[in-house]
Write a protein that holds these residues in place. Structure first.
Motif, PDB file in Angstrom:
ATOM      1  N   ALA A  28       0.826  -1.202   0.000  1.00  0.00           N
ATOM      2  CA  ALA A  28       0.000   0.000   0.000  1.00  0.00           C
ATOM      3  C   ALA A  28       0.866   1.260   0.000  1.00  0.00           C
ATOM      4  O   ALA A  28       0.568   2.238  -0.699  1.00  0.00           O
ATOM      5  CB  ALA A  28      -0.926   0.002   1.215  1.00  0.00           C
ATOM      6  N   ALA A  29       1.944   1.229   0.774  1.00  0.00           N
ATOM      7  CA  ALA A  29       2.862   2.370   0.831  1.00  0.00           C
ATOM      8  C   ALA A  29       3.518   2.605  -0.531  1.00  0.00           C
ATOM      9  O   ALA A  29       3.694   3.752  -0.956  1.00  0.00           O
ATOM     10  CB  ALA A  29       3.935   2.121   1.896  1.00  0.00           C
ATOM     11  N   PHE A  30       3.864   1.531  -1.215  1.00  0.00           N
ATOM     12  CA  PHE A  30       4.453   1.677  -2.554  1.00  0.00           C
ATOM     13  C   PHE A  30       3.445   2.306  -3.514  1.00  0.00           C
ATOM     14  O   PHE A  30       3.801   3.178  -4.314  1.00  0.00           O
ATOM     15  CB  PHE A  30       4.901   0.311  -3.080  1.00  0.00           C
ATOM     16  N   GLY A  31       2.187   1.860  -3.455  1.00  0.00           N
ATOM     17  CA  GLY A  31       1.164   2.444  -4.321  1.00  0.00           C
ATOM     18  C   GLY A  31       1.006   3.932  -4.089  1.00  0.00           C
ATOM     19  O   GLY A  31       0.908   4.723  -5.043  1.00  0.00           O
ATOM     20  N   ALA A  32       0.997   4.343  -2.814  1.00  0.00           N
ATOM     21  CA  ALA A  32       0.866   5.763  -2.484  1.00  0.00           C
ATOM     22  C   ALA A  32       2.076   6.557  -2.966  1.00  0.00           C
ATOM     23  O   ALA A  32       1.946   7.677  -3.490  1.00  0.00           O
ATOM     24  CB  ALA A  32       0.690   5.927  -0.976  1.00  0.00           C
TER      25      ALA A  32
END
Length: 235
Positions: A28-32
């Protein structure tokens, strides 16, 4: 955070996939991070949707991996995804002007800057996930606590997809490490002292509340970063 994550933590412990939270949170952090690199604002809808799409892909992968438990542990795939997402975040943040600060925010969040709008939006999301878990509680509990059986693939995917929705929302507010702490610590301590799911859940909620209050109170009293101190209190 304590309410939804303690319940999901009981499922995670029963499944034996302790680090699935860290892995999905990092995805999720990578997507953001990717969304911000592409020019979308921190608080716009796009980073959330891109993070959510990324976690759905990881959820599908984890659900498929459980079919091959006789060949290798599901934790192996979870670890690989975590390593990939972590390295990808660093590579992506390296192309950003304030990459180091962004990575810090992803780890421990910005709980002191959460608005009432954030609280309302997150409560609605958690509430919807809780309702789905309640409606399909027999199937989801059976899959987590009863072991994997043929035909359970759709329930595995549903669990990980709902898990991804919660994680995506939580990481944007509290960061990867706080989310992991809320998920695992109350569940582990509750499992030490109680046998039923209900007793573990009630105890976990109480413990999560006490630790949250303690962490916020003393971080204010001693002028320490709130997110990091909450993680230390839980650990």
């Amino acid at each position: 955070l304590a309410g939804i994550h303690c319940y999901l933590g009981l499922h995670v412990l029963a499944r034996g996939v302790i680090f699935v939270d860290l892995s999905l949170a990092q995805v999720a952090a990578f997507g953001a991070t990717l969304a911000i690199l592409w020019g979308f604002g921190h608080h716009s809808t796009a980073p959330y949707l891109i993070s959510l799409g990324s976690t759905f892909l990881a959820a599908a992968l984890f659900a498929m991996a459980r079919r091959h438990e006789k060949l290798f542990s599901q934790e192996a795939i979870i670890g690989i995804v975590y390593a990939l997402a972590s390295a990808a975040v660093v590579l992506t943040a390296d192309r950003m002007a304030h990459g180091a600060e962004h990575i810090k925010d992803l780890l421990v969040g910005q709980v002191l800057w959460v608005t009432w709008g954030d609280v309302l939006k997150t409560s609605l999301i958690y509430g919807a996930v809780s309702i789905i878990h309640y409606v399909f509680r027999k199937q989801l509990i059976a899959v987590s606590f009863g072991g994997h059986q043929a035909g359970n693939g759709k329930w595995d995917f549903l669990f990980y997809a709902l898990f991804g929705v919660v994680i995506t929302s939580s990481v944007s507010l509290a960061g990867v490490l706080q989310v992991f702490s809320y998920l695992i610590v109350p569940s582990v301590v509750g499992t030490l002292f109680f046998k039923t799911i209900r007793a573990r859940l009630l105890f976990g909620w109480a413990l999560g509340f006490v630790l949250s209050f303690t962490g916020l109170f003393f971080s204010y009293a001693w002028d320490l970063p709130a997110g990091e101190f909450i993680v230390v209190c839980f650990a």
